[in-house]
Write a protein that holds these residues in place. Sequence first.
Motif, PDB file in Angstrom:
ATOM      1  N   TRP A   9       0.822  -1.214   0.000  1.00 18.43           N
ATOM      2  CA  TRP A   9       0.000   0.000   0.000  1.00 18.43           C
ATOM      3  C   TRP A   9       0.850   1.257   0.000  1.00 18.43           C
ATOM      4  CZ3 TRP A   9      -4.660   0.562  -1.608  1.00 18.43           C
ATOM      5  CH2 TRP A   9      -5.564  -0.503  -1.553  1.00 18.43           C
ATOM      6  N   PHE A  10       1.968   1.225   0.719  1.00 20.45           N
ATOM      7  CA  PHE A  10       2.868   2.375   0.725  1.00 20.45           C
ATOM      8  C   PHE A  10       3.414   2.643  -0.677  1.00 20.45           C
ATOM      9  CE2 PHE A  10       7.172   4.100   0.878  1.00 20.45           C
ATOM     10  CZ  PHE A  10       6.930   5.308   1.511  1.00 20.45           C
ATOM     11  N   LEU A  11       3.863   1.609  -1.366  1.00 23.94           N
ATOM     12  CA  LEU A  11       4.402   1.783  -2.711  1.00 23.94           C
ATOM     13  C   LEU A  11       3.339   2.300  -3.675  1.00 23.94           C
ATOM     14  CD1 LEU A  11       6.653  -1.395  -3.013  1.00 23.94           C
ATOM     15  CD2 LEU A  11       7.381   0.957  -2.586  1.00 23.94           C
ATOM     16  N   LEU A  12       2.136   1.781  -3.567  1.00 24.56           N
ATOM     17  CA  LEU A  12       1.044   2.249  -4.416  1.00 24.56           C
ATOM     18  C   LEU A  12       0.733   3.716  -4.119  1.00 24.56           C
ATOM     19  CD1 LEU A  12      -1.116   1.676  -6.522  1.00 24.56           C
ATOM     20  CD2 LEU A  12      -2.576   0.810  -4.683  1.00 24.56           C
ATOM     21  N   ALA A  13       0.651   4.059  -2.843  1.00 26.32           N
ATOM     22  CA  ALA A  13       0.381   5.454  -2.463  1.00 26.32           C
ATOM     23  C   ALA A  13       1.515   6.373  -2.912  1.00 26.32           C
ATOM     24  CB  ALA A  13       0.191   5.552  -0.949  1.00 26.32           C
ATOM     25  N   PHE A  14       2.750   5.901  -2.816  1.00 30.10           N
ATOM     26  CA  PHE A  14       3.886   6.698  -3.259  1.00 30.10           C
ATOM     27  C   PHE A  14       3.802   6.987  -4.754  1.00 30.10           C
ATOM     28  CE2 PHE A  14       8.116   7.335  -4.930  1.00 30.10           C
ATOM     29  CZ  PHE A  14       8.639   8.280  -4.058  1.00 30.10           C
ATOM     30  N   GLY A  15       3.419   5.987  -5.547  1.00 36.40           N
ATOM     31  CA  GLY A  15       3.275   6.189  -6.987  1.00 36.40           C
ATOM     32  C   GLY A  15       2.199   7.207  -7.318  1.00 36.40           C
ATOM     33  N   VAL A  16       1.066   7.126  -6.635  1.00 37.90           N
ATOM     34  CA  VAL A  16      -0.022   8.086  -6.855  1.00 37.90           C
ATOM     35  C   VAL A  16       0.416   9.478  -6.412  1.00 37.90           C
ATOM     36  CG1 VAL A  16      -2.356   8.730  -6.125  1.00 37.90           C
ATOM     37  CG2 VAL A  16      -1.838   6.362  -6.711  1.00 37.90           C
ATOM     38  N   TRP A  17       1.038   9.568  -5.248  1.00 40.85           N
ATOM     39  CA  TRP A  17       1.516  10.853  -4.719  1.00 40.85           C
ATOM     40  C   TRP A  17       2.534  11.475  -5.679  1.00 40.85           C
ATOM     41  CZ3 TRP A  17       0.360  14.512  -1.483  1.00 40.85           C
ATOM     42  CH2 TRP A  17       1.328  15.406  -1.064  1.00 40.85           C
ATOM     43  N   SER A  18       3.427  10.669  -6.198  1.00 43.66           N
ATOM     44  CA  SER A  18       4.444  11.168  -7.128  1.00 43.66           C
ATOM     45  C   SER A  18       3.792  11.795  -8.352  1.00 43.66           C
ATOM     46  CB  SER A  18       5.376  10.027  -7.538  1.00 43.66           C
ATOM     47  OG  SER A  18       6.359  10.480  -8.425  1.00 43.66           O
ATOM     48  N   TRP A  19       2.795  11.127  -8.909  1.00 40.75           N
ATOM     49  CA  TRP A  19       2.097  11.685 -10.061  1.00 40.75           C
ATOM     50  C   TRP A  19       1.397  12.984  -9.711  1.00 40.75           C
ATOM     51  CZ3 TRP A  19       1.350  11.135 -15.226  1.00 40.75           C
ATOM     52  CH2 TRP A  19       2.094  10.125 -15.832  1.00 40.75           C
ATOM     53  N   PHE A  20       0.726  13.026  -8.568  1.00 41.29           N
ATOM     54  CA  PHE A  20       0.012  14.235  -8.150  1.00 41.29           C
ATOM     55  C   PHE A  20       0.977  15.411  -8.020  1.00 41.29           C
ATOM     56  CE2 PHE A  20      -1.371  16.990  -4.644  1.00 41.29           C
ATOM     57  CZ  PHE A  20      -2.543  17.482  -5.198  1.00 41.29           C
ATOM     58  N   ILE A  21       2.065  15.204  -7.320  1.00 40.65           N
ATOM     59  CA  ILE A  21       3.031  16.277  -7.077  1.00 40.65           C
ATOM     60  C   ILE A  21       3.668  16.756  -8.375  1.00 40.65           C
ATOM     61  CG2 ILE A  21       5.315  16.737  -6.070  1.00 40.65           C
ATOM     62  CD1 ILE A  21       2.965  16.871  -4.099  1.00 40.65           C
ATOM     63  N   TRP A  22       4.113  15.834  -9.216  1.00 41.45           N
ATOM     64  CA  TRP A  22       4.851  16.243 -10.410  1.00 41.45           C
ATOM     65  C   TRP A  22       3.949  16.812 -11.504  1.00 41.45           C
ATOM     66  CZ3 TRP A  22       9.636  17.557 -10.243  1.00 41.45           C
ATOM     67  CH2 TRP A  22      10.426  17.050  -9.218  1.00 41.45           C
ATOM     68  N   VAL A  23       2.706  16.375 -11.583  1.00 38.45           N
ATOM     69  CA  VAL A  23       1.772  17.001 -12.531  1.00 38.45           C
ATOM     70  C   VAL A  23       1.547  18.450 -12.119  1.00 38.45           C
ATOM     71  CG1 VAL A  23      -0.641  17.037 -13.281  1.00 38.45           C
ATOM     72  CG2 VAL A  23       0.649  14.909 -13.355  1.00 38.45           C
TER      73      VAL A  23
END
Length: 81
Positions: A9-23
């Motif tokens: 779940w942490f890795l999945l959340a990190f991937g989503v967070w990364s997209w949100f921040i960088w977009v």
Amino acid sequence: MKLSRPVSWFLLAFGVWSWFIWVTFVKNLWKDGSGLAFDDAGDPTAYFWVHLLLAITSFLLGTAVGVIGFRGVRALRGQGA
């Protein structure tokens, strides 16, 4: 290799967070009015290109990490059924 539920779940959340921040970052970079990203003629500067490359790299890494997390979550759900 098996991932635990919290790690998946942490890795999945990190991937989503990364997209949100960088977009958000790329949108702000594109609309930059400070003169860092675009010169007076409206052409992209080195600052723009370096940060765009950084964002693209982060998109790719965030996607890879998110996919690993998603696969871990999916494997754990299949295991529990």
